[in-house]
Design a protein around this motif. Sequence first.
Motif, PDB file in Angstrom:
ATOM      1  N   GLY A  55      31.193  33.930  30.641  1.00 21.08           N
ATOM      2  CA  GLY A  55      30.632  33.984  29.356  1.00 21.08           C
ATOM      3  C   GLY A  55      30.416  32.835  28.635  1.00 21.08           C
ATOM      4  N   CYS A  56      31.925  33.129  28.886  1.00 16.29           N
ATOM      5  CA  CYS A  56      32.707  31.184  27.426  1.00 16.29           C
ATOM      6  C   CYS A  56      33.288  30.385  27.835  1.00 16.29           C
ATOM      7  N   GLY A  57      33.839  31.024  29.358  1.00 25.43           N
ATOM      8  CA  GLY A  57      34.911  29.676  29.618  1.00 25.43           C
ATOM      9  C   GLY A  57      36.165  30.020  29.794  1.00 25.43           C
ATOM     10  N   ALA A  58      36.721  31.279  28.663  1.00 29.80           N
ATOM     11  CA  ALA A  58      37.670  31.100  28.108  1.00 29.80           C
ATOM     12  C   ALA A  58      38.471  31.411  29.449  1.00 29.80           C
ATOM     13  N   GLU A  59      39.888  31.127  29.844  1.00 31.87           N
ATOM     14  CA  GLU A  59      40.794  30.749  30.941  1.00 31.87           C
ATOM     15  C   GLU A  59      41.117  31.920  30.702  1.00 31.87           C
ATOM     16  N   LEU A  60      41.769  33.368  32.311  1.00 30.36           N
ATOM     17  CA  LEU A  60      41.517  34.536  32.145  1.00 30.36           C
ATOM     18  C   LEU A  60      43.021  34.939  32.925  1.00 30.36           C
ATOM     19  N   PHE A  61      42.629  34.586  34.328  1.00 33.04           N
ATOM     20  CA  PHE A  61      43.409  34.422  35.613  1.00 33.04           C
ATOM     21  C   PHE A  61      43.453  33.084  36.064  1.00 33.04           C
ATOM     22  N   THR A  62      44.536  33.775  37.052  1.00 34.71           N
ATOM     23  CA  THR A  62      44.700  32.830  37.482  1.00 34.71           C
ATOM     24  C   THR A  62      45.157  33.280  39.709  1.00 34.71           C
ATOM     25  N   SER A  63      45.516  31.895  40.324  1.00 36.49           N
ATOM     26  CA  SER A  63      44.646  32.545  41.930  1.00 36.49           C
ATOM     27  C   SER A  63      47.411  33.117  42.071  1.00 36.49           C
ATOM     28  N   GLY A  64      47.616  32.505  41.399  1.00 38.39           N
ATOM     29  CA  GLY A  64      49.048  33.335  41.996  1.00 38.39           C
ATOM     30  C   GLY A  64      49.160  34.859  41.261  1.00 38.39           C
ATOM     31  N   GLU A  65      48.591  35.012  40.475  1.00 36.18           N
ATOM     32  CA  GLU A  65      48.428  36.866  40.262  1.00 36.18           C
ATOM     33  C   GLU A  65      47.349  37.604  41.065  1.00 36.18           C
ATOM     34  N   LYS A  66      46.310  36.330  41.628  1.00 32.97           N
ATOM     35  CA  LYS A  66      45.797  37.304  42.445  1.00 32.97           C
ATOM     36  C   LYS A  66      46.012  37.535  43.621  1.00 32.97           C
ATOM     37  N   PHE A  67      45.416  39.231  44.539  1.00 33.30           N
ATOM     38  CA  PHE A  67      46.348  39.488  45.424  1.00 33.30           C
ATOM     39  C   PHE A  67      45.308  40.648  46.440  1.00 33.30           C
ATOM     40  N   HIS A  68      45.342  40.690  47.803  1.00 33.47           N
ATOM     41  CA  HIS A  68      44.304  42.053  48.057  1.00 33.47           C
ATOM     42  C   HIS A  68      44.874  42.651  48.516  1.00 33.47           C
ATOM     43  N   SER A  69      43.606  44.001  47.196  1.00 34.59           N
ATOM     44  CA  SER A  69      43.870  45.101  47.425  1.00 34.59           C
ATOM     45  C   SER A  69      43.177  45.610  47.984  1.00 34.59           C
ATOM     46  N   HIS A  70      41.792  45.010  48.633  1.00 37.36           N
ATOM     47  CA  HIS A  70      41.007  45.650  49.943  1.00 37.36           C
ATOM     48  C   HIS A  70      40.109  46.636  48.435  1.00 37.36           C
ATOM     49  N   CYS A  71      40.059  46.682  47.593  1.00 31.54           N
ATOM     50  CA  CYS A  71      39.574  47.456  46.768  1.00 31.54           C
ATOM     51  C   CYS A  71      37.953  47.380  47.236  1.00 31.54           C
ATOM     52  N   GLY A  72      37.809  45.473  47.593  1.00 31.66           N
ATOM     53  CA  GLY A  72      35.913  45.489  46.731  1.00 31.66           C
ATOM     54  C   GLY A  72      35.583  44.057  45.859  1.00 31.66           C
ATOM     55  N   TRP A  73      36.860  44.690  45.186  1.00 31.75           N
ATOM     56  CA  TRP A  73      36.484  43.266  43.774  1.00 31.75           C
ATOM     57  C   TRP A  73      37.702  42.836  43.984  1.00 31.75           C
ATOM     58  N   PRO A  74      37.886  41.445  43.290  1.00 31.27           N
ATOM     59  CA  PRO A  74      38.856  40.548  43.614  1.00 31.27           C
ATOM     60  C   PRO A  74      40.140  41.411  41.994  1.00 31.27           C
ATOM     61  N   SER A  75      41.926  41.313  42.943  1.00 32.26           N
ATOM     62  CA  SER A  75      42.084  42.005  42.231  1.00 32.26           C
ATOM     63  C   SER A  75      43.584  41.046  42.101  1.00 32.26           C
ATOM     64  N   PHE A  76      43.964  41.276  40.309  1.00 32.12           N
ATOM     65  CA  PHE A  76      44.899  40.224  40.060  1.00 32.12           C
ATOM     66  C   PHE A  76      46.198  41.364  39.616  1.00 32.12           C
ATOM     67  N   PHE A  77      47.504  41.058  39.225  1.00 32.33           N
ATOM     68  CA  PHE A  77      48.303  41.784  39.146  1.00 32.33           C
ATOM     69  C   PHE A  77      48.423  41.766  37.729  1.00 32.33           C
ATOM     70  N   ALA A  78      47.847  40.916  36.803  1.00 28.51           N
ATOM     71  CA  ALA A  78      48.627  40.444  35.282  1.00 28.51           C
ATOM     72  C   ALA A  78      47.367  38.833  35.448  1.00 28.51           C
ATOM     73  N   PRO A  79      46.753  39.233  33.863  1.00 31.07           N
ATOM     74  CA  PRO A  79      46.028  37.950  33.308  1.00 31.07           C
ATOM     75  C   PRO A  79      47.083  36.932  33.120  1.00 31.07           C
ATOM     76  N   LEU A  80      46.095  36.245  32.636  1.00 34.19           N
ATOM     77  CA  LEU A  80      46.781  34.568  32.497  1.00 34.19           C
ATOM     78  C   LEU A  80      48.007  34.813  31.605  1.00 34.19           C
ATOM     79  N   ALA A  81      47.286  35.826  30.226  1.00 32.49           N
ATOM     80  CA  ALA A  81      48.604  35.987  29.171  1.00 32.49           C
ATOM     81  C   ALA A  81      47.748  37.281  28.278  1.00 32.49           C
ATOM     82  N   GLU A  82      48.205  37.656  27.867  1.00 38.34           N
ATOM     83  CA  GLU A  82      48.264  38.999  27.709  1.00 38.34           C
ATOM     84  C   GLU A  82      46.557  39.100  25.898  1.00 38.34           C
TER      85      GLU A  82
END
Length: 139
Positions: A55-82
């Motif tokens: 929507g606005c281009g704000a950086e939210l997550f990185t590939s370093g926090e992305k993991f395979h949860s097998h839930c059907g959607w992209p999963s991350f264990f943390a945002p780029l910053a709170e």
Amino acid sequence: MSEETYIAPFQLPDEKWREQLNDLEYHVLREQGTERAFTGEYTDTETAGTYSCRGCGAELFTSGEKFHSHCGWPSFFAPLAEDRVRYLQDNSIPGRPRVEVRCANCDGHLGHVFEGEGYDTPTDLRYCINSVSIKLHER
């Protein structure tokens, strides 16, 4: 801060959101919808980069926090910053309270965060994010 008093830094009138986003993006980001499981372009992506709000281009997550949860959607264990996301209690499903995740910059709906599911991640959190809410910028 309560939902009623939150004012997002980045705002557009509804007609501008409709011009900028396709129907599914609008439904998810502005109407708190959800894309169907296993249909999003980033569900299984392993490409290195940063994920920004569609929507606005704000950086939210990185590939370093992305993991395979097998839930059907992209999963991350943390945002780029709170301060990049905000959280709301979601009681839209009776008997199943959840925590909604929104972009702190434009207040666009991203998905939900779940805790204590037993994933082997540093935070024990799963940010379950709609692919149509984010855009990958490859490194």
